[in-house]
Design an enzyme around this catalytic site. Structure first.
Site, PDB file in Angstrom:
ATOM      1  CG  HIS A  89      59.853  -8.621  47.526  1.00  0.00           C
ATOM      2  ND1 HIS A  89      59.902  -8.025  46.298  1.00  0.00           N
ATOM      3  CD2 HIS A  89      61.130  -8.600  48.000  1.00  0.00           C
ATOM      4  CE1 HIS A  89      61.146  -7.658  46.028  1.00  0.00           C
ATOM      5  NE2 HIS A  89      61.913  -7.988  47.063  1.00  0.00           N
ATOM      6  CD  GLU A 135      75.206 -10.092  55.019  1.00  0.00           C
ATOM      7  OE1 GLU A 135      74.552  -9.499  55.892  1.00  0.00           O
ATOM      8  OE2 GLU A 135      74.686 -10.563  53.999  1.00  0.00           O
ATOM      9  NE  ARG A 147      65.980 -12.044  39.526  1.00  0.00           N
ATOM     10  CZ  ARG A 147      65.809 -10.814  39.955  1.00  0.00           C
ATOM     11  NH1 ARG A 147      65.954 -10.540  41.242  1.00  0.00           N
ATOM     12  NH2 ARG A 147      65.470  -9.846  39.122  1.00  0.00           N
ATOM     13  CD  GLU A 171      70.371 -13.544  45.561  1.00  0.00           C
ATOM     14  OE1 GLU A 171      70.332 -14.714  45.111  1.00  0.00           O
ATOM     15  OE2 GLU A 171      69.433 -12.743  45.394  1.00  0.00           O
ATOM     16  CG  HIS A 175      62.567 -12.055  48.607  1.00  0.00           C
ATOM     17  ND1 HIS A 175      62.889 -12.388  49.896  1.00  0.00           N
ATOM     18  CD2 HIS A 175      63.725 -11.645  48.036  1.00  0.00           C
ATOM     19  CE1 HIS A 175      64.167 -12.191  50.091  1.00  0.00           C
ATOM     20  NE2 HIS A 175      64.714 -11.746  48.982  1.00  0.00           N
ATOM     21  CG  ASP A 228      73.905 -11.797  48.770  1.00  0.00           C
ATOM     22  OD1 ASP A 228      73.031 -10.925  48.679  1.00  0.00           O
ATOM     23  OD2 ASP A 228      73.811 -12.775  49.530  1.00  0.00           O
TER      24      ASP A 228
HETATM   25  C1  UD1 Z   1      66.838  -8.244  45.229  1.00  0.00           C
HETATM   26  C2  UD1 Z   1      68.173  -8.977  45.285  1.00  0.00           C
HETATM   27  C3  UD1 Z   1      68.113 -10.075  46.334  1.00  0.00           C
HETATM   28  C4  UD1 Z   1      67.636  -9.566  47.673  1.00  0.00           C
HETATM   29  C5  UD1 Z   1      66.326  -8.814  47.489  1.00  0.00           C
HETATM   30  C6  UD1 Z   1      65.918  -8.177  48.791  1.00  0.00           C
HETATM   31  C7  UD1 Z   1      69.386  -9.176  43.167  1.00  0.00           C
HETATM   32  C8  UD1 Z   1      69.540  -9.923  41.912  1.00  0.00           C
HETATM   33  N1  UD1 Z   1      68.431  -9.606  44.004  1.00  0.00           N
HETATM   34  O1  UD1 Z   1      65.872  -9.184  44.754  1.00  0.00           O
HETATM   35  O2  UD1 Z   1      69.406 -10.621  46.499  1.00  0.00           O
HETATM   36  O3  UD1 Z   1      67.413 -10.655  48.526  1.00  0.00           O
HETATM   37  O4  UD1 Z   1      66.509  -7.772  46.513  1.00  0.00           O
HETATM   38  O5  UD1 Z   1      64.569  -7.847  48.800  1.00  0.00           O
HETATM   39  O6  UD1 Z   1      70.099  -8.230  43.399  1.00  0.00           O
HETATM   40  N2  UD1 Z   1      60.090  -3.696  43.143  1.00  0.00           N
HETATM   41  C9  UD1 Z   1      59.322  -2.557  43.273  1.00  0.00           C
HETATM   42  N3  UD1 Z   1      59.653  -1.678  44.275  1.00  0.00           N
HETATM   43  C10 UD1 Z   1      60.678  -1.863  45.122  1.00  0.00           C
HETATM   44  C11 UD1 Z   1      61.454  -3.020  44.970  1.00  0.00           C
HETATM   45  C12 UD1 Z   1      61.158  -3.920  43.967  1.00  0.00           C
HETATM   46  O7  UD1 Z   1      58.375  -2.339  42.542  1.00  0.00           O
HETATM   47  O8  UD1 Z   1      60.919  -1.036  46.010  1.00  0.00           O
HETATM   48  C13 UD1 Z   1      59.757  -4.645  42.058  1.00  0.00           C
HETATM   49  C14 UD1 Z   1      60.181  -4.136  40.671  1.00  0.00           C
HETATM   50  O9  UD1 Z   1      59.221  -4.549  39.720  1.00  0.00           O
HETATM   51  C15 UD1 Z   1      61.500  -4.882  40.428  1.00  0.00           C
HETATM   52  C16 UD1 Z   1      61.179  -6.211  41.113  1.00  0.00           C
HETATM   53  O10 UD1 Z   1      60.446  -5.863  42.272  1.00  0.00           O
HETATM   54  O11 UD1 Z   1      61.803  -4.996  39.061  1.00  0.00           O
HETATM   55  C17 UD1 Z   1      62.363  -7.076  41.475  1.00  0.00           C
HETATM   56  O12 UD1 Z   1      63.379  -6.320  42.143  1.00  0.00           O
HETATM   57  P1  UD1 Z   1      64.906  -6.816  42.077  1.00  0.00           P
HETATM   58  O13 UD1 Z   1      65.741  -5.897  42.892  1.00  0.00           O
HETATM   59  O14 UD1 Z   1      65.288  -7.041  40.676  1.00  0.00           O
HETATM   60  O15 UD1 Z   1      64.846  -8.258  42.728  1.00  0.00           O
HETATM   61  P2  UD1 Z   1      64.470  -8.733  44.191  1.00  0.00           P
HETATM   62  O16 UD1 Z   1      63.702  -9.993  44.059  1.00  0.00           O
HETATM   63  O17 UD1 Z   1      63.902  -7.619  44.952  1.00  0.00           O
HETATM   64  N1  UDP Z   2      61.982  -6.348  55.974  1.00  0.00           N
HETATM   65  C1  UDP Z   2      61.239  -5.200  56.172  1.00  0.00           C
HETATM   66  N2  UDP Z   2      59.933  -5.183  55.762  1.00  0.00           N
HETATM   67  C2  UDP Z   2      59.341  -6.232  55.157  1.00  0.00           C
HETATM   68  C3  UDP Z   2      60.130  -7.401  54.926  1.00  0.00           C
HETATM   69  C4  UDP Z   2      61.448  -7.421  55.350  1.00  0.00           C
HETATM   70  O1  UDP Z   2      61.720  -4.221  56.733  1.00  0.00           O
HETATM   71  O2  UDP Z   2      58.145  -6.146  54.818  1.00  0.00           O
HETATM   72  C5  UDP Z   2      63.386  -6.367  56.396  1.00  0.00           C
HETATM   73  C6  UDP Z   2      63.797  -7.520  57.285  1.00  0.00           C
HETATM   74  O3  UDP Z   2      63.573  -7.231  58.635  1.00  0.00           O
HETATM   75  C7  UDP Z   2      65.276  -7.670  56.967  1.00  0.00           C
HETATM   76  C8  UDP Z   2      65.350  -7.273  55.514  1.00  0.00           C
HETATM   77  O4  UDP Z   2      64.173  -6.508  55.242  1.00  0.00           O
HETATM   78  O5  UDP Z   2      66.071  -6.745  57.688  1.00  0.00           O
HETATM   79  C9  UDP Z   2      65.396  -8.495  54.670  1.00  0.00           C
HETATM   80  O6  UDP Z   2      65.119  -8.167  53.362  1.00  0.00           O
HETATM   81  P1  UDP Z   2      64.755  -9.228  52.274  1.00  0.00           P
HETATM   82  O7  UDP Z   2      64.114 -10.415  52.909  1.00  0.00           O
HETATM   83  O8  UDP Z   2      63.981  -8.510  51.225  1.00  0.00           O
HETATM   84  O9  UDP Z   2      66.178  -9.599  51.648  1.00  0.00           O
HETATM   85  P2  UDP Z   2      67.316 -10.651  52.034  1.00  0.00           P
HETATM   86  O10 UDP Z   2      67.718 -10.426  53.436  1.00  0.00           O
HETATM   87  O11 UDP Z   2      66.754 -12.015  51.787  1.00  0.00           O
HETATM   88  O12 UDP Z   2      68.388 -10.337  51.060  1.00  0.00           O
END
Ligand code: UD1
Ligand code: UDP
Length: 380
Positions: free
Chosen positions: A241, A118, A210, A132, A208, A96
């Site tokens: 995160h 999923e 939004r 999502e 984490h 999602d």
């Molecule tokens: C995204 C997904 C969310 C999922 C989450 C898993 C969307 C809208 N949201 O949210 O559904 O639960 O991923 O973790 O698709 N960043 C880094 N390095 C990384 C990853 C992220 O620096 O490896 C920082 C960046 O500044 C980026 C911000 O995190 O802009 C947010 O990342 P983004 O993918 O937009 O949103 P998540 O909150 O990670």
């Molecule tokens: N996870 C990880 N390292 C971390 C935090 C989470 O490997 O420091 C793994 C966790 O075990 C799970 C997945 O990341 O498999 C979940 O990711 P996240 O919580 O970012 O996203 P969501 O599942 O809420 O979309």
């Protein structure tokens, strides 16, 4: 050969798609391609490394503090070029995220058939989880094949009139766990080897989402700090995160306490083994709600709702909401009341049996006429 392209962009999608990409690669009639949008960068690369997966295409779109519109437009434009070059017969998306929705939409424009891994998770609240809930609902309409982890996910699709191309497979996250969890595992993060998991109350935390940004996150973090201040036996481990919004909140409310351990994200092997060793989990994560019950660990879900009611029904997860008092008191109960803890700490696997990838690969072969019967359904 059927050319199947798996597309993903974030850490959880990668964890849940990596075993599937490998299963597909082992099928004779299938050519398995992998494209990452890199909506996440470091957190995605960490998963690719653990599962030793090298993408065929990498859009490398991530920006600091990216918006939903930037992710969506960059994915759409990038995938147009990838599809022109690779010409897949089927695109697989997961879950999602913005990558999921954009990739399914790009495939529609292809036009290329879409399989949704999923599928069928719902809260029926447009803004929670945000974005999502709408991403997965829209992908439900765009997809030709729907791989539902559970019966209630399939029931959700049925209510929306989606009954064709639906397969009950279990969740691939349970497949992923079969290679990561080991009793003799040594962490590379020093702190995680040094913690006394039996003598102390080690609570694993992640947060984490939004829709929790701002006030709900402040409430959650104040509750976490109160737990550490109230109970001298508690050690909070929180791999934070990389989102700057989340890091700012965690730094503001949780830093400067010697039993609150704010660490960088850990790799997925470390995470799964940390779940296996901690006392219980407090999280707003989707994936952790599936992994912790499989390892017999109680989960307090720090959200208003959940699209994963199965673990709540089984008694291993509780919906804690995001109000400070309730989050604090539910955790306090798990710390103080051994009976309450034992009632929740039962290993249940409502989400899968480790064979979801095989079923999905079988279903794809069936859809393309390479197999005469659909796979047997997942039964918990
Ligand atoms: C995204 C997904 C969310 C999922 C989450 C898993 C969307 C809208 N949201 O949210 O559904 O639960 O991923 O973790 O698709 N960043 C880094 N390095 C990384 C990853 C992220 O620096 O490896 C920082 C960046 O500044 C980026 C911000 O995190 O802009 C947010 O990342 P983004 O993918 O937009 O949103 P998540 O909150 O990670
Ligand atoms: N996870 C990880 N390292 C971390 C935090 C989470 O490997 O420091 C793994 C966790 O075990 C799970 C997945 O990341 O498999 C979940 O990711 P996240 O919580 O970012 O996203 P969501 O599942 O809420 O979309």
């Amino acid at each position: 050969m059927i050319r199947v392209m798996s597309i993903f962009g974030t850490r959880p999608e990668a964890i849940k798609m990596a075993p599937l990409v490998k299963t597909l690669a082992g099928r004779e009639g299938i050519e398995s391609l992998c494209c990452v949008t890199a909506q996440h960068r470091q957190m995605l690369d960490s998963v690719l490394e653990i599962f030793q997966l090298t993408p065929d295409f990498d859009l490398n779109i991530m920006e600091p503090r990216q918006t939903l519109s930037t992710i969506t437009t960059k994915c759409l434009l990038g995938l147009e070029g990838v599809f022109a070059q690779a010409r897949p017969d089927l695109v697989l998306v997961h879950g999602d995220t913005s990558t999921t929705f954009s990739a399914a939409l790009a495939a529609l424009y292809g036009p290329i058939a879409v399989g949704h891994v999923e599928a069928g998770l719902r809260t029926y609240d447009k803004y929670s989880p945000f974005p999502e809930e709408m991403n997965r609902t829209l992908v439900g309409d765009l997809a030709d094949l729907h791989f539902c982890p559970t019966e209630s996910n399939r029931e959700n699709l049925r209510r929306e009139g989606i009954t064709r191309g639906v397969f009950l497979t279990g969740n691939t996250v349970i497949d992923a766990m079969s290679t990561t969890v080991r009793p003799d595992f040594r962490f590379s993060t020093k702190l995680l080897n040094e913690l006394d998991y039996t003598g102390r109350t080690v609570i694993l935390v992640t947060c984490h989402r939004r829709e929790n940004y701002g006030e709900p996150m402040a409430h959650i973090m104040k509750a976490l700090r109160r737990l550490a201040e109230t109970y001298p036996q508690v050690e909070l481990v929180y791999p934070v995160h990389l989102s700057p919004v989340v890091r700012e909140a965690a730094g503001k409310y949780l830093s400067g306490h010697d039993r609150i351990h704010l660490i960088d994200p850990v790799d997925v092997e470390e995470m799964h083994n940390l779940i296996a060793r901690c006392r219980f989990v407090m999280t707003d994560s989707g994936g952790l709600q599936e992994e912790a019950p499989a390892l017999g660990k109680p989960v307090l879900v720090m959200r208003r709702e959940t699209e994963r009611p199965e673990a709540v029904a089984a008694g291993t997860a509780q919906l804690a909401g995001t109000e400070e008092e309730r989050v604090f008191s539910l955790a306090a109960q798990l710390i103080e009341d051994k009976d309450a803890y034992d009632r929740m700490a039962r290993a249940v696997n409502p989400y899968g049996d480790g064979r979801a990838c095989e079923r999905i690969a079988d279903a794809i072969e069936y859809h393309f006429g390479l197999r005469s019967a659909p796979p047997a359904e997942f039964r918990p």
